[in-house]
Write an enzyme that holds these catalytic residues in place. Structure first.
Site, PDB file in Angstrom:
ATOM      1  N   CYS A   2     100.440 131.193   6.139  1.00 55.97           N
ATOM      2  CA  CYS A   2     101.464 131.170   7.181  1.00 55.97           C
ATOM      3  C   CYS A   2     100.802 130.875   8.514  1.00 55.97           C
ATOM      4  O   CYS A   2      99.583 130.710   8.589  1.00 55.97           O
ATOM      5  CB  CYS A   2     102.182 132.521   7.274  1.00 55.97           C
ATOM      6  SG  CYS A   2     102.969 133.023   5.739  1.00 55.97           S
ATOM      7  N   ARG A  49     106.617 130.698   8.304  1.00 53.25           N
ATOM      8  CA  ARG A  49     106.466 131.237   6.952  1.00 53.25           C
ATOM      9  C   ARG A  49     106.345 130.176   5.867  1.00 53.25           C
ATOM     10  O   ARG A  49     107.104 129.215   5.827  1.00 53.25           O
ATOM     11  CB  ARG A  49     107.672 132.124   6.610  1.00 53.25           C
ATOM     12  CG  ARG A  49     107.488 132.787   5.257  1.00 53.25           C
ATOM     13  CD  ARG A  49     108.633 133.675   4.871  1.00 53.25           C
ATOM     14  NE  ARG A  49     108.289 134.371   3.620  1.00 53.25           N
ATOM     15  CZ  ARG A  49     109.148 134.772   2.726  1.00 53.25           C
ATOM     16  NH1 ARG A  49     110.434 134.578   2.915  1.00 53.25           N
ATOM     17  NH2 ARG A  49     108.746 135.369   1.613  1.00 53.25           N
ATOM     18  N   LEU A  50     105.362 130.381   4.987  1.00 56.66           N
ATOM     19  CA  LEU A  50     105.310 129.684   3.705  1.00 56.66           C
ATOM     20  C   LEU A  50     105.559 130.764   2.661  1.00 56.66           C
ATOM     21  O   LEU A  50     104.760 131.689   2.510  1.00 56.66           O
ATOM     22  CB  LEU A  50     103.935 129.039   3.481  1.00 56.66           C
ATOM     23  CG  LEU A  50     103.779 128.302   2.145  1.00 56.66           C
ATOM     24  CD1 LEU A  50     104.665 127.067   2.096  1.00 56.66           C
ATOM     25  CD2 LEU A  50     102.336 127.902   1.908  1.00 56.66           C
ATOM     26  N   ASN A  75      98.707 136.718   8.011  1.00 59.67           N
ATOM     27  CA  ASN A  75      98.598 135.502   7.211  1.00 59.67           C
ATOM     28  C   ASN A  75      97.582 135.812   6.125  1.00 59.67           C
ATOM     29  O   ASN A  75      96.433 136.126   6.428  1.00 59.67           O
ATOM     30  CB  ASN A  75      98.138 134.354   8.111  1.00 59.67           C
ATOM     31  CG  ASN A  75      97.630 133.140   7.342  1.00 59.67           C
ATOM     32  OD1 ASN A  75      96.729 132.456   7.798  1.00 59.67           O
ATOM     33  ND2 ASN A  75      98.183 132.871   6.199  1.00 59.67           N
ATOM     34  N   GLY A  76      97.989 135.765   4.870  1.00 58.35           N
ATOM     35  CA  GLY A  76      97.021 136.022   3.810  1.00 58.35           C
ATOM     36  C   GLY A  76      97.659 136.464   2.523  1.00 58.35           C
ATOM     37  O   GLY A  76      98.880 136.408   2.355  1.00 58.35           O
ATOM     38  N   ASP A  97     103.188 141.804  -0.329  1.00 59.66           N
ATOM     39  CA  ASP A  97     101.829 142.350  -0.409  1.00 59.66           C
ATOM     40  C   ASP A  97     101.349 142.896   0.939  1.00 59.66           C
ATOM     41  O   ASP A  97     100.563 143.835   0.997  1.00 59.66           O
ATOM     42  CB  ASP A  97     100.851 141.297  -0.947  1.00 59.66           C
ATOM     43  CG  ASP A  97     100.900 139.994  -0.155  1.00 59.66           C
ATOM     44  OD1 ASP A  97     101.990 139.440   0.023  1.00 59.66           O
ATOM     45  OD2 ASP A  97      99.836 139.521   0.290  1.00 59.66           O
ATOM     46  N   LEU A 256      92.372 121.835  -7.013  1.00 58.23           N
ATOM     47  CA  LEU A 256      91.608 120.645  -6.637  1.00 58.23           C
ATOM     48  C   LEU A 256      90.449 120.506  -7.623  1.00 58.23           C
ATOM     49  O   LEU A 256      89.770 121.485  -7.938  1.00 58.23           O
ATOM     50  CB  LEU A 256      91.056 120.778  -5.211  1.00 58.23           C
ATOM     51  CG  LEU A 256      92.109 120.906  -4.102  1.00 58.23           C
ATOM     52  CD1 LEU A 256      91.425 121.031  -2.738  1.00 58.23           C
ATOM     53  CD2 LEU A 256      93.058 119.709  -4.091  1.00 58.23           C
ATOM     54  N   ILE A 288      90.509 112.984  -5.951  1.00 61.01           N
ATOM     55  CA  ILE A 288      90.686 111.856  -5.029  1.00 61.01           C
ATOM     56  C   ILE A 288      89.410 111.036  -4.966  1.00 61.01           C
ATOM     57  O   ILE A 288      88.306 111.574  -5.058  1.00 61.01           O
ATOM     58  CB  ILE A 288      91.092 112.351  -3.615  1.00 61.01           C
ATOM     59  CG1 ILE A 288      91.385 111.143  -2.696  1.00 61.01           C
ATOM     60  CG2 ILE A 288      90.050 113.271  -3.007  1.00 61.01           C
ATOM     61  CD1 ILE A 288      92.166 111.474  -1.440  1.00 61.01           C
ATOM     62  N   THR A 337      79.639 116.420   9.072  1.00 62.77           N
ATOM     63  CA  THR A 337      79.875 116.548   7.628  1.00 62.77           C
ATOM     64  C   THR A 337      81.247 117.153   7.329  1.00 62.77           C
ATOM     65  O   THR A 337      81.885 116.811   6.338  1.00 62.77           O
ATOM     66  CB  THR A 337      78.741 117.366   6.950  1.00 62.77           C
ATOM     67  OG1 THR A 337      78.839 117.195   5.548  1.00 62.77           O
ATOM     68  CG2 THR A 337      78.782 118.828   7.305  1.00 62.77           C
ATOM     69  N   ARG A 340      83.782 114.226   7.632  1.00 59.12           N
ATOM     70  CA  ARG A 340      83.649 113.302   6.485  1.00 59.12           C
ATOM     71  C   ARG A 340      84.307 113.873   5.235  1.00 59.12           C
ATOM     72  O   ARG A 340      85.054 113.192   4.540  1.00 59.12           O
ATOM     73  CB  ARG A 340      82.174 113.063   6.178  1.00 59.12           C
ATOM     74  CG  ARG A 340      81.429 112.211   7.176  1.00 59.12           C
ATOM     75  CD  ARG A 340      79.973 112.189   6.747  1.00 59.12           C
ATOM     76  NE  ARG A 340      79.123 111.491   7.697  1.00 59.12           N
ATOM     77  CZ  ARG A 340      77.795 111.503   7.637  1.00 59.12           C
ATOM     78  NH1 ARG A 340      77.187 112.164   6.676  1.00 59.12           N
ATOM     79  NH2 ARG A 340      77.072 110.844   8.529  1.00 59.12           N
ATOM     80  N   SER A 363      90.524 126.174  -5.338  1.00 57.32           N
ATOM     81  CA  SER A 363      89.459 125.250  -4.934  1.00 57.32           C
ATOM     82  C   SER A 363      88.096 125.911  -5.151  1.00 57.32           C
ATOM     83  O   SER A 363      87.998 127.127  -5.301  1.00 57.32           O
ATOM     84  CB  SER A 363      89.670 124.893  -3.455  1.00 57.32           C
ATOM     85  OG  SER A 363      88.636 124.092  -2.981  1.00 57.32           O
ATOM     86  N   GLY A 364      87.032 125.102  -5.136  1.00 56.15           N
ATOM     87  CA  GLY A 364      85.685 125.604  -5.444  1.00 56.15           C
ATOM     88  C   GLY A 364      84.837 125.949  -4.237  1.00 56.15           C
ATOM     89  O   GLY A 364      83.621 126.142  -4.370  1.00 56.15           O
TER      90      GLY A 364
END
Length: 561
Positions: A2, A49-50, A75-76, A97, A256, A288, A337, A340, A363-364
């Site tokens: 959010c 809000r999301l 937010n979290g 939560d 991802l 991608i 970086t 990029r 994601s990693g």
């Protein structure tokens, strides 16, 4: 995910100031609320809000009948909220939560509250009964938070710095906008006139310590001992748990997948856990790159192996170059970086938002910093030096990779989840003997790879694939994405500008035309804010003038690329 925004002691009419809150509208496309604080006419909250958890009561600032004097804007995601509710017998009134913060604060105070939260968060908690404003941010700063405070005590807080740059105040000296430090809490005394004074600022957790919430975790005490098999078993157990707890969502989950070790492990375990939890949809994975990029080919192999619903997003160097300006606007940095690597992540996030219904994205991120995955770690002078640099990188994540991951996904209203930065997992990994964590047999992240060997989770060739930076792997080995970028920008900056770069930008002067161009774009959006970046991200222990691994003498691409 959010967008939060708040003012305490505003010098200007709030209806004028609140337009600044709209600059972070992308973080929460589902709803917006702007609310004044009863009794404090110059204090207010803004919230985008999301909706991920509790569709009915998820709007903020959150207030519940039991604590009418507490206002929470956060937010979290708090992954252990149900466990804490049971553990301490709290009577929660919503399924959100974030409500757990109010109960923990009421019972234990702000510092213990923050230390018991297993998750990612940035919060503003107002206690009007005791006239206190509290700020806090998770251990790695996965959720962003910025603040400014004027000499006369006007405090402004926002998820992104862009929501603060145009706020007006009465002081002659400019208010400094700074990122709120990860792993810290700050307490302000709220005066009757709405102004504040900082009375406490301290760290509640450092990445090298086992977190306080480990005592109430679903994974009980781990077997001790540092023999190889025990360690590998513990790594698997903690990492699988890190993925499992992050399945908490009422929206579709995706991942991802670059085809590198980190995102492949996350994707494989996510697909496995989603099937075990009987999620009513297949996990979508997203990669991608250009047609012949190493990442695209590797991700395709992994997706076929794990059985995900795979999406490939192709992009050309021209499309990447066109996106640079808006990427820098969203990032709020000019680090080479970071920019990029952000272009690909920004474009794949744009695709996810417009072409799919996945909203929660795994994601990693964090694995390279934790497990010494960067190629320059091969040159570490000693295991002690390597271990110390690993901790330094983790503490700076909020300036680099975590910043990139949050802003590129948030720009398109997606929520990022990063299991490699799970508090218990990282604390355990960092507690292992220094010699165990270094590169072995010429392979970085050897211990992590070895822990998942022989399980057929991902193809062996991926499990042992060499590190390839995201900003390199999205294009072919013959020509990196950063090379395409540099060639294009060569004509955008002249030699005369480069000669005067040290005078034009005395803080972090750019040493290449690419860096100069990035700085120019940054200054156009955020003039005079160069201090937001303390230093450029660069490899250590090796003579490097560019952050790309492909420029290092020790870089060797995989033979099959």
């Amino acid at each position: 995910m959010c967008g939060i925004w708040a003012l305490f002691g505003s010098d200007e009419c709030l209806s004028v100031q609140c337009t600044c809150a709209m600059k972070i509208a992308h973080r929460g496309p589902d709803a917006f609320r702007f609310e004044n604080v009863n009794g404090f006419t110059n204090c207010c909250f803004g919230f985008h809000r999301l909706a991920i958890v509790d569709q009915l009561y998820g709007m903020q600032p959150l207030r519940v009948k039991k604590f009418p004097y507490l206002w929470l804007c956060y937010n979290g995601e708090i992954y252990n909220h149900c466990r804490l509710e049971q553990q301490f017998d709290f009577d929660c009134q919503t399924k959100m939560d974030g409500e757990i913060l109010l109960h923990l604060y009421d019972r234990f105070g702000i510092k213990k509250m923050a230390s018991l939260l297993d998750g990612v968060f940035a919060f503003i908690l107002l206690d009007t009964a005791n006239r206190r404003v509290h700020l806090g941010r998770d251990t790695y700063g996965i959720r962003p938070l910025f603040k400014f405070i004027t000499d006369n005590g006007f405090l402004a807080v926002c998820s992104e710095a862009k929501g603060l740059v145009d706020i007006t105040h009465s002081m002659a000296t400019a208010a400094n906008i700074v990122p709120f430090l990860p792993g810290h809490i700050e307490v302000f005394d709220l005066k009757l006139n709405g102004k504040v004074e900082s009375i406490q600022f301290e760290q509640f957790h450092c990445c090298t310590q086992e977190p306080a919430h480990a005592a109430y975790d679903s994974v009980e005490k781990l077997p001790t001992g540092v023999d190889k098999e025990t360690v590998k078993s513990n790594i698997r157990r903690l990492f699988e748990n890190a993925v499992r707890k992050r399945l908490m969502a009422h929206r579709r989950i995706g991942c991802l997948l670059s085809g590198g070790l980190d995102s492949s492990l996350v994707s494989a375990i996510l697909v496995k856990q989603a099937q075990a939890e009987k999620l009513p949809y297949p996990i979508q994975t997203f990669s991608i790159g250009s047609d012949d990029s190493p990442d695209i080919l590797a991700a395709r192999k992994v997706a076929a192996h794990i059985g995900s619903e795979h999406h490939e997003v192709n992009f050309t160097a021209e499309e990447g170059i066109q996106a640079v300006e808006e990427v820098i606007f969203h990032l709020e940095t000019y680090d080479i970086t970071t920019i990029r690597a952000s272009v690909g992540m920004y474009l794949v996030s744009k695709y996810i938002r417009s072409k799919t219904d996945s909203v929660v994205i795994f994601s990693g991120e964090g694995a390279d910093e934790l497990t010494q995955g960067y190629i320059y770690f091969h040159k570490a002078p000693s295991p002690r030096a390597a271990a110390e640099d690993s901790v330094r990188l983790l503490k700076e994540l909020y300036l680099f990779d975590v910043l990139r991951a949050d802003r590129t996904t948030a720009a398109h209203g997606l929520e990022l989840r990063v299991p490699f930065l799970d508090h218990r997992f990282t604390a355990y990994y960092l507690s292992l003997p220094e010699e165990m964590r270094t590169p072995k047999d010429g392979v970085e992240k050897h211990l992590l790879r070895d822990s998942f060997k022989g399980l057929n989770l991902i193809p062996d060739e991926i499990l042992w694939r060499r590190k390839e930076a995201f900003s390199d792997g999205v294009m072919s080995v013959k020509k990196s994405w950063y090379t395409c970028l540099q060639e294009h920008l060569e004509s955008m900056v002249n030699d005369d500008q480069m000669e005067k770069a040290h005078k034009t930008f005395p803080h972090n002067p750019p040493t290449s035309k690419e860096a100069y161009y990035f700085r120019q774009v940054f200054e156009r959006h955020y003039p005079g804010r160069g201090q937001w970046l303390p230093h450029y991200w660069m490899p250590r222990w090796i003579d490097a003038c560019d952050p790309s691994a492909r420029t290092l003498s020790i870089y060797q691409p995989d033979k099959d690329q």
